[in-house]
Scaffold this motif. Structure first.
Motif, short mmCIF file in Angstrom:
data_model
loop_
_atom_site.label_atom_id
_atom_site.label_comp_id
_atom_site.label_asym_id
_atom_site.label_seq_id
_atom_site.Cartn_x
_atom_site.Cartn_y
_atom_site.Cartn_z
N PRO A 8 -31.21 -58.97 -5.65
CA PRO A 8 -32.13 -57.85 -5.83
C PRO A 8 -31.46 -56.68 -6.57
O PRO A 8 -30.22 -56.64 -6.67
N LYS A 13 -24.89 -57.22 -8.95
CA LYS A 13 -24.76 -58.25 -10.00
C LYS A 13 -23.86 -57.75 -11.14
O LYS A 13 -22.92 -58.44 -11.54
N ARG A 36 -31.72 -52.10 -22.26
CA ARG A 36 -31.33 -50.68 -22.39
C ARG A 36 -30.74 -50.39 -23.77
O ARG A 36 -30.94 -49.32 -24.32
N ILE A 59 -40.56 -56.50 -18.02
CA ILE A 59 -40.95 -56.59 -19.43
C ILE A 59 -41.67 -57.93 -19.64
O ILE A 59 -41.31 -58.94 -19.03
N GLY A 82 -29.88 -61.41 -14.31
CA GLY A 82 -31.21 -60.81 -14.45
C GLY A 82 -32.21 -61.68 -15.18
O GLY A 82 -33.28 -61.20 -15.55
N ASN A 190 -20.99 -56.97 1.99
CA ASN A 190 -19.58 -56.63 2.14
C ASN A 190 -19.15 -55.66 1.05
O ASN A 190 -19.94 -55.32 0.17
N ILE A 195 -16.74 -59.37 -1.66
CA ILE A 195 -17.77 -60.19 -2.32
C ILE A 195 -17.13 -60.97 -3.47
O ILE A 195 -17.38 -62.16 -3.64
P1 AP5 Z 1 -24.87 -52.88 -9.58
O1 AP5 Z 1 -23.70 -53.78 -9.81
O2 AP5 Z 1 -25.28 -51.97 -10.67
O3 AP5 Z 1 -26.13 -53.74 -9.06
P2 AP5 Z 1 -27.13 -54.68 -9.85
O4 AP5 Z 1 -27.45 -55.83 -8.97
O5 AP5 Z 1 -26.62 -54.99 -11.22
O6 AP5 Z 1 -28.39 -53.72 -9.89
P3 AP5 Z 1 -29.43 -53.42 -11.05
O7 AP5 Z 1 -30.17 -52.20 -10.65
O8 AP5 Z 1 -28.77 -53.42 -12.40
O9 AP5 Z 1 -30.35 -54.67 -10.95
P4 AP5 Z 1 -31.77 -54.84 -11.53
O10 AP5 Z 1 -31.89 -56.30 -11.47
O11 AP5 Z 1 -32.82 -54.07 -10.88
O12 AP5 Z 1 -31.68 -54.13 -12.97
P5 AP5 Z 1 -31.50 -54.69 -14.45
O13 AP5 Z 1 -30.66 -53.73 -15.18
O14 AP5 Z 1 -31.16 -56.11 -14.45
O15 AP5 Z 1 -24.57 -52.04 -8.25
C1 AP5 Z 1 -25.46 -51.02 -7.83
C2 AP5 Z 1 -24.67 -49.81 -7.31
O16 AP5 Z 1 -23.98 -50.19 -6.11
C3 AP5 Z 1 -23.56 -49.30 -8.25
O17 AP5 Z 1 -23.45 -47.91 -8.07
C4 AP5 Z 1 -22.29 -50.03 -7.75
O18 AP5 Z 1 -21.12 -49.26 -8.04
C5 AP5 Z 1 -22.56 -50.12 -6.26
N1 AP5 Z 1 -22.05 -51.35 -5.62
C6 AP5 Z 1 -22.07 -52.58 -6.15
N2 AP5 Z 1 -21.59 -53.47 -5.24
C7 AP5 Z 1 -21.29 -52.76 -4.11
C8 AP5 Z 1 -20.78 -53.10 -2.84
N3 AP5 Z 1 -20.47 -54.37 -2.52
N4 AP5 Z 1 -20.62 -52.13 -1.92
C9 AP5 Z 1 -20.93 -50.83 -2.22
N5 AP5 Z 1 -21.42 -50.44 -3.43
C10 AP5 Z 1 -21.60 -51.40 -4.36
O19 AP5 Z 1 -33.02 -54.55 -15.00
C11 AP5 Z 1 -33.57 -53.28 -15.22
C12 AP5 Z 1 -35.00 -53.41 -15.73
O20 AP5 Z 1 -35.01 -54.14 -16.96
C13 AP5 Z 1 -35.97 -54.19 -14.83
O21 AP5 Z 1 -36.52 -53.38 -13.81
C14 AP5 Z 1 -37.03 -54.62 -15.86
O22 AP5 Z 1 -37.84 -53.53 -16.23
C15 AP5 Z 1 -36.17 -54.98 -17.04
N6 AP5 Z 1 -35.73 -56.39 -17.02
C16 AP5 Z 1 -34.44 -56.85 -16.88
N7 AP5 Z 1 -34.42 -58.19 -16.91
C17 AP5 Z 1 -35.71 -58.61 -17.07
C18 AP5 Z 1 -36.33 -59.87 -17.15
N8 AP5 Z 1 -35.61 -61.01 -17.09
N9 AP5 Z 1 -37.68 -59.93 -17.29
C19 AP5 Z 1 -38.41 -58.80 -17.37
N10 AP5 Z 1 -37.90 -57.56 -17.29
C20 AP5 Z 1 -36.54 -57.46 -17.15
#
Ligand code: AP5
Ligand code: MG
Length: 207
Positions: A8, A13, A36, A59, A82, A190, A195
């Motif tokens: 999620p 990720k 982005r 998207i 993603g 974790n 992790i």
């Molecule tokens: P982070 O590593 O950034 O987490 P993440 O899982 O990558 O979270 P995202 O928000 O990037 O996931 P997402 O799937 O919603 O967004 P995406 O960019 O893919 O960690 C989060 C935070 O926690 C950071 O501050 C980190 O330092 C911290 N952290 C990490 N691990 C930790 C731990 N173990 N303990 C404590 N802290 C920790 O997508 C964005 C948008 O793009 C979507 O909403 C959609 O509009 C579009 N999009 C992307 N892919 C698609 C697709 N395939 N189809 C359609 N639309 C899409």
């Protein structure tokens, strides 16, 4: 060879992908990062995408497939972060006969996610966290020194929507892969290093 990275929003990720990339010879492809970057181009398409992301909407499948297809073909070992996020996107991968080796599924509960995202700061898709993953100098990127900012879709109500969309689609996608592709479940609650250790044990068997 493709490894799919599921989890999620806020499960880590992107954070784990950065570490995996350093450890193994693998290309990290994040659809969120690609989108982005596309937004920065200021084209008619980028204006549509910008609004969708800001509102936490997925998207359109055709747009996303067109954007990412070239990245999947030209790379050999790929960590795909993603994607797929809908059944249609998963079917696209199946039709193309891409070789999906494993799915790494990082599982994390909602309350933890909210806290992580609330304190996320980033620049150029490099994630930090005010509580859990601080930059060396306050609010500045460790390498470039650029100012770290918030993501426009990291607002409370938008995260809620992103989470709902994620779980609404997840079962359908996993059903498609069930009994065909090994799914490695990772406890995403974790700390970052723990992790990564868990992922490393599994990934060494693959690559
Ligand atoms: P982070 O590593 O950034 O987490 P993440 O899982 O990558 O979270 P995202 O928000 O990037 O996931 P997402 O799937 O919603 O967004 P995406 O960019 O893919 O960690 C989060 C935070 O926690 C950071 O501050 C980190 O330092 C911290 N952290 C990490 N691990 C930790 C731990 N173990 N303990 C404590 N802290 C920790 O997508 C964005 C948008 O793009 C979507 O909403 C959609 O509009 C579009 N999009 C992307 N892919 C698609 C697709 N395939 N189809 C359609 N639309 C899409
Ligand atoms: Mg990410």
């Amino acid at each position: 060879m493709i490894i799919l990275l599921f989890g999620p929003p806020g499960s880590g990720k992107g954070t784990q992908a950065e570490l995996i990339k350093k450890e193994c010879n693998i290309n990290h492809i994040s659809t969120g990062d690609i989108i982005r970057e596309e937004v920065k181009k200021n084209t008619p398409l980028s204006k549509i995408i910008k609004t969708e992301i800001k509102n936490g909407k997925l998207i359109n499948d055709k747009i996303i497939v067109d954007l990412i297809e070239k990245y999947i073909i030209t790379n050999k070992k790929i960590l795909l972060d993603g994607f797929p996020r809908t059944l249609e996107q998963a079917e696209f991968l199946s039709q193309k006969n891409f070789n999906i080796e494993y799915i790494i599924n990082i599982k994390t509960e909602k309350q933890i996610i909210f806290k992580r995202i609330k304190y996320r700061i980033l620049k150029n898709n490099k994630n930090y966290n005010i509580l859990y993953n601080k930059p060396k100098i306050k609010n500045k990127d460790n390498i470039t020194g650029e100012y770290l900012i918030k993501r426009p879709d990291d607002l409370f109500n938008i995260i809620d929507k992103r989470l709902k969309d994620y779980y609404n689609n997840l079962d359908k996608i996993l059903n498609l892969y069930k009994n065909k592709i090994k799914i490695i479940e990772i406890n995403g609650e974790n700390n970052i290093n723990k992790i990564f250790e868990e992922i490393k044990i599994n990934i060494r068997k693959i690559i």
